[in-house]
Design an enzyme around this catalytic site. Structure first.
Site, PDB file in Angstrom:
ATOM      1  N   GLY A  68       0.831  -1.197   0.000  1.00 22.72           N
ATOM      2  CA  GLY A  68       0.000   0.000   0.000  1.00 22.72           C
ATOM      3  C   GLY A  68       0.863   1.242   0.000  1.00 22.72           C
ATOM      4  O   GLY A  68       2.094   1.173   0.096  1.00 22.72           O
ATOM      5  N   GLY A 115      -0.963  -4.629   0.238  1.00 21.88           N
ATOM      6  CA  GLY A 115      -2.096  -4.291  -0.610  1.00 21.88           C
ATOM      7  C   GLY A 115      -2.089  -5.008  -1.935  1.00 21.88           C
ATOM      8  O   GLY A 115      -3.148  -5.293  -2.512  1.00 21.88           O
ATOM      9  N   GLU A 138       4.289  -7.276   7.448  1.00 23.13           N
ATOM     10  CA  GLU A 138       3.754  -6.159   8.230  1.00 23.13           C
ATOM     11  C   GLU A 138       4.199  -6.130   9.685  1.00 23.13           C
ATOM     12  O   GLU A 138       4.323  -5.051  10.274  1.00 23.13           O
ATOM     13  CB  GLU A 138       2.219  -6.173   8.156  1.00 23.13           C
ATOM     14  CG  GLU A 138       1.650  -5.798   6.789  1.00 23.13           C
ATOM     15  CD  GLU A 138       1.641  -6.945   5.798  1.00 23.13           C
ATOM     16  OE1 GLU A 138       1.226  -6.734   4.637  1.00 23.13           O
ATOM     17  OE2 GLU A 138       2.053  -8.072   6.173  1.00 23.13           O
ATOM     18  N   ASP A 146      -2.842  -7.687   7.022  1.00 21.12           N
ATOM     19  CA  ASP A 146      -4.253  -7.373   6.793  1.00 21.12           C
ATOM     20  C   ASP A 146      -4.659  -7.733   5.350  1.00 21.12           C
ATOM     21  O   ASP A 146      -4.204  -8.735   4.823  1.00 21.12           O
ATOM     22  CB  ASP A 146      -4.570  -5.921   7.141  1.00 21.12           C
ATOM     23  CG  ASP A 146      -3.924  -4.911   6.206  1.00 21.12           C
ATOM     24  OD1 ASP A 146      -2.851  -5.208   5.623  1.00 21.12           O
ATOM     25  OD2 ASP A 146      -4.492  -3.810   6.045  1.00 21.12           O
TER      26      ASP A 146
END
Length: 347
Positions: A68, A115, A138, A146
Site C-alpha cells: 500500500g 495491498g 507487516e 491485513d
C-alpha cells in the site's frame, strides 16, 4: 475504459476479458485509495456484464504490487488524520474480489506484498511467474497481515501461513504453489499469450491449465517439516518455546526464526498470531470486520508509525517498540485490538 483510476490503473476490454493493469511502476505499483475505488467500480460494472467472461489483473514494470501507499498513510496519521476510510474501502474491495462471480485471474510477476496481495490472492486463479515474490512483512513495521491475511494465511498447508505472517519471510513460485497460495506456476514469457488466450476463449480453467508449469519448492522438505512442527501449536508461546528448545540444541533454522520474530513489533506479533488463529474459523466477511477493528486501533497507536519511521523515513534505523518485549504484551492489551467498535465496518 475509465473507472476513475487516472494514470494509476488502466482498464481495458480485450475480447471476453476485463483487463486491469496497475500502472505505478516507479512506486512498484503500490496501491492507493484512488486505485482501490477505481477497481471497485470496475468489478461492480463487470460482474453483471454478459460480455465480460472474466477479469485479469497484472502489474506494469518489475513488481506486481509491493503493498500500500505506506508513506501517505504515515503522513496522514502523524498529522492527526489517520486514513481509516482507505482501509475500509480496501477491505470492501478484498471482499468483493473473493465474492466475484466470474473468474478473477491474477498474473503475479515480481513482488506481491500487502495491498498487492489483497488485489490478487483472493481471486479464483493466482498465477505466479518465476520472478514472483510473496510476503506479508507487516509485523516488521508494527502492523499486521491485513487485506484478508486472516483468511488466507490459516488456510495454507502445514502451518506455513503462521510462519509467513509472524516472520515476514519472502517466498517464491514453488513454495507458493506447494502451500496453496498459487493456483498455477507459469513462465514470465507466457504472460501476454495467456492474456490473449483468456481474452479469446473466456475460459480461465482451460487457459491457465494449458500454460501451467511444474515448480519445485524453494524451501527444502526438512525446513517445511520444521515450520509445521514449530508453528503448528495452538498458542504463540508454545511456538516460541518450541523454537527456543530447538535453538538450544544448535538448530540454525530455529535460532534464525526466533531471532527474526523477536526483532518484530512484540504487539504486532501477538496480535497477528491471534488474528490468524481466529481467521481459521471465520468466513471472509468476518475476517474483514476483524481486521477493521485491528487497524482502527493500530492507526491510533505507536508501533505502526515507529516501524514506518525506522524502515522508510530513516531507512534501516532500529525501531523503538512499545512495549519492546513479547512478555510485556499482556492478554488484555491484545484483547483491546479485537474489541467491537462503536462503528463497525459496513459490508
Amino acid at each position: 475504459m475509465d473507472f476513475g483510476g487516472g494514470d494509476e490503473v488502466r482498464f481495458e476490454r480485450i475480447g471476453a476479458a476485463g483487463v486491469v493493469t496497475l500502472t505505478r511502476p516507479k512506486a512498484l505499483n503500490a496501491v492507493t485509495h484512488r486505485m482501490v475505488l477505481a477497481l471497485s467500480r470496475a468489478l461492480e460494472a463487470w460482474k453483471d456484464d454478459a460480455s465480460v467472461a472474466l477479469v485479469v489483473i497484472k502489474g506494469e514494470g518489475r513488481a506486481f504490487s509491493a503493498g500500500g501507499d505506506i508513506l501517505h498513510i504515515y503522513e496522514a496519521g502523524k498529522a492527526g488524520n489517520p486514513p481509516i476510510e482507505f482501509f475500509a474501502d480496501e477491505y470492501r474491495l478484498n471482499l468483493a474480489i473473493s465474492r466475484f462471480p466470474k473468474p478473477y485471474v491474477a498474473l503475479v510477476d515480481g513482488i506481491a506484498m500487502g495491498g498487492g496481495v489483497g488485489v490478487s490472492f483472493h481471486g479464483s486463479h493466482r498465477l505466479l511467474t518465476e520472478n514472483a515474490v510473496f510476503a506479508m512483512p507487516e509485523v516488521g513495521i508494527g502492523f499486521f497481515p491485513d487485506v484478508g491475511g486472516s483468511y488466507i494465511l490459516p488456510r495454507l498447508k502445514d502451518a506455513f501461513g503462521f510462519y509467513l505472517g509472524l516472520t515476514g519471510t519472502r517466498i517464491r513460485q514453488g513454495d507458493a504453489l506447494w502451500c496453496g497460495l498459487a493456483s498455477h506456476a507459469i513462465r514470465q514469457t507466457d504472460i501476454e499469450v495467456i492474456v490473449a488466450g483468456l481474452a479469446d476463449t473466456g475460459d480461465a480453467d482451460a487457459t491457465c491449465d494449458r500454460f501451467a508449469v511444474q515448480a519445485d519448492c524453494e524451501t527444502d522438505a526438512d525446513t517445511r517439516a520444521a515450520v509445521a512442527r514449530h508453528f503448528g501449536h495452538d498458542t504463540l508461546d508454545a511456538t516460541l518455546n518450541s523454537l527456543r528448545s530447538a535453538a538450544d540444541t544448535g538448530d540454525a533454522f530455529a535460532a534464525k526464526t526466533l531471532e527474526t520474530m523477536l526483532a518484530r513489533s512484540p504487539t504486532s506479533v501477538r496480535v497477528a498470531h491471534r488474528q490468524i488463529a481466529t481467521g481459521a474459523g471465520y468466513d471472509m466477511a468476518e475476517c474483514m470486520r476483524m481486521e477493521y477493528r485491528i487497524v482502527s486501533r493500530m492507526l491510533a497507536g505507536h508501533d505502526f508509525y515507529e516501524g514506518i519511521r525506522a524502515a522508510i523515513i530513516e531507512k534501516g534505523a532500529t525501531p523503538a517498540w512499545r512495549p519492546d518485549q513479547l512478555g510485556a504484551v499482556a492478554p488484555e492489551m491484545v484483547d483491546a485490538y479485537f474489541a467491537p467498535l462503536a462503528e463497525e465496518l459496513s459490508l
